[in-house]
Design a protein around this motif. Structure first.
Motif, PDB file in Angstrom:
ATOM      1  N   SER A  85       1.089  -1.296   0.081  1.00 43.52           N
ATOM      2  CA  SER A  85      -0.244  -0.230  -0.165  1.00 43.52           C
ATOM      3  C   SER A  85       0.962   1.335  -0.152  1.00 43.52           C
ATOM      4  O   SER A  85       0.108   2.354  -0.278  1.00 43.52           O
ATOM      5  CB  SER A  85      -0.704   0.200   1.326  1.00 43.52           C
ATOM      6  OG  SER A  85      -0.292  -0.192   2.493  1.00 43.52           O
ATOM      7  N   ASP A  88       4.181   3.480  -4.351  1.00 45.06           N
ATOM      8  CA  ASP A  88       4.062   5.073  -5.543  1.00 45.06           C
ATOM      9  C   ASP A  88       3.989   3.939  -7.327  1.00 45.06           C
ATOM     10  O   ASP A  88       5.281   3.367  -7.579  1.00 45.06           O
ATOM     11  CB  ASP A  88       4.964   5.974  -5.479  1.00 45.06           C
ATOM     12  CG  ASP A  88       4.686   6.476  -6.949  1.00 45.06           C
ATOM     13  OD1 ASP A  88       4.445   6.068  -7.773  1.00 45.06           O
ATOM     14  OD2 ASP A  88       4.411   8.107  -5.886  1.00 45.06           O
ATOM     15  N   ALA A  89       2.413   3.993  -8.152  1.00 41.23           N
ATOM     16  CA  ALA A  89       2.508   2.862  -8.563  1.00 41.23           C
ATOM     17  C   ALA A  89       4.122   3.613 -10.232  1.00 41.23           C
ATOM     18  O   ALA A  89       4.025   2.376 -10.896  1.00 41.23           O
ATOM     19  CB  ALA A  89       1.030   2.765  -9.346  1.00 41.23           C
ATOM     20  N   GLU A  90       3.479   4.670  -9.920  1.00 37.63           N
ATOM     21  CA  GLU A  90       4.152   5.835 -11.049  1.00 37.63           C
ATOM     22  C   GLU A  90       5.699   5.058 -11.101  1.00 37.63           C
ATOM     23  O   GLU A  90       6.147   4.902 -11.774  1.00 37.63           O
ATOM     24  CB  GLU A  90       3.621   6.527 -11.226  1.00 37.63           C
ATOM     25  CG  GLU A  90       4.896   7.661 -12.118  1.00 37.63           C
ATOM     26  CD  GLU A  90       4.379   9.526 -11.836  1.00 37.63           C
ATOM     27  OE1 GLU A  90       5.134   9.690 -13.169  1.00 37.63           O
ATOM     28  OE2 GLU A  90       3.644   9.544 -11.539  1.00 37.63           O
ATOM     29  N   LEU A  92       7.143   2.195  -9.560  1.00 35.26           N
ATOM     30  CA  LEU A  92       7.048   0.859  -9.822  1.00 35.26           C
ATOM     31  C   LEU A  92       7.521   1.256 -11.104  1.00 35.26           C
ATOM     32  O   LEU A  92       8.763   0.584 -11.341  1.00 35.26           O
ATOM     33  CB  LEU A  92       6.138   0.578  -8.900  1.00 35.26           C
ATOM     34  CG  LEU A  92       6.352  -1.273  -9.299  1.00 35.26           C
ATOM     35  CD1 LEU A  92       7.299  -1.695  -9.013  1.00 35.26           C
ATOM     36  CD2 LEU A  92       5.068  -1.465  -9.071  1.00 35.26           C
ATOM     37  N   GLU A  93       7.105   1.463 -11.910  1.00 36.47           N
ATOM     38  CA  GLU A  93       6.405   1.305 -13.777  1.00 36.47           C
ATOM     39  C   GLU A  93       7.765   1.722 -14.089  1.00 36.47           C
ATOM     40  O   GLU A  93       8.499   1.419 -14.529  1.00 36.47           O
ATOM     41  CB  GLU A  93       5.945   2.067 -13.674  1.00 36.47           C
ATOM     42  CG  GLU A  93       5.051   1.867 -15.092  1.00 36.47           C
ATOM     43  CD  GLU A  93       3.853   2.327 -15.908  1.00 36.47           C
ATOM     44  OE1 GLU A  93       4.109   2.233 -17.000  1.00 36.47           O
ATOM     45  OE2 GLU A  93       2.825   2.347 -15.650  1.00 36.47           O
ATOM     46  N   THR A 110       6.054  -7.705 -16.309  1.00 42.83           N
ATOM     47  CA  THR A 110       4.778  -8.126 -14.823  1.00 42.83           C
ATOM     48  C   THR A 110       6.520  -8.596 -13.306  1.00 42.83           C
ATOM     49  O   THR A 110       6.609  -8.568 -12.453  1.00 42.83           O
ATOM     50  CB  THR A 110       3.808  -9.029 -14.794  1.00 42.83           C
ATOM     51  OG1 THR A 110       2.923  -8.279 -15.528  1.00 42.83           O
ATOM     52  CG2 THR A 110       3.928  -9.426 -13.639  1.00 42.83           C
ATOM     53  N   MET A 113       8.458  -6.032 -12.739  1.00 44.12           N
ATOM     54  CA  MET A 113       8.016  -5.523 -11.171  1.00 44.12           C
ATOM     55  C   MET A 113       8.242  -5.941  -9.626  1.00 44.12           C
ATOM     56  O   MET A 113       8.880  -5.550  -8.487  1.00 44.12           O
ATOM     57  CB  MET A 113       6.474  -4.589 -11.410  1.00 44.12           C
ATOM     58  CG  MET A 113       6.208  -4.027 -12.245  1.00 44.12           C
ATOM     59  SD  MET A 113       4.756  -3.791 -12.648  1.00 44.12           S
ATOM     60  CE  MET A 113       4.679  -1.808 -13.519  1.00 44.12           C
TER      61      MET A 113
END
Length: 124
Positions: A85, A88-90, A92-93, A110, A113
């Motif tokens: 949680s 930060d998705a950005e 990570l990408e 994937t 990641m």
């Protein structure tokens, strides 16, 4: 209280160096692959207590009579949920796409990641 006659006491020898420990209980060596850690605690007037965690140690040595407990390992789900949680998705990408080991095959993003998350979880 005479703890030398307590049938719950066991003779324990722990020799740890770096990330490895050799543990013997009543002269029997514990399989090192069976444990992920141990703690030794001692309160005045009581025998030491060794807690063995099923499942890597700083340099230490302990030898003596002790009570031994086998700890329950906590479920990893709640800790994983807290960790994930906070990601930060950005970031990570961006980090996964910048990895030198990013492949071009199916599921390679994937995999990159997941590898990145393992490294972050390990403090790398």
């Amino acid at each position: 209280m005479d703890h030398n006659n307590d049938e719950n006491l066991h003779r324990v020898r722990i020799t740890a160096r770096g990330g490895k420990a050799a543990i013997e209980i009543d002269g029997q060596r514990v399989d090192p692959g069976a444990l992920s850690g141990h703690t030794v605690t001692h309160r005045e007037g009581e025998p030491p207590q060794v807690v063995l965690y099923p499942g890597d140690y700083a340099e230490s040595t302990f030898e003596g009579l002790t009570r031994i407990s086998l700890a329950d390992m906590p479920a990893p789900g709640p800790a994983a949920a807290v960790f994930l949680s906070a990601i930060d998705a950005e970031e990570l990408e961006r980090s996964a796409l910048a990895r030198p080991d990013l492949g071009t095959g199916p599921h390679s993003l994937t995999q990159a990641m997941l590898t990145q998350l393992v490294e972050w979880a390990s403090g790398l």
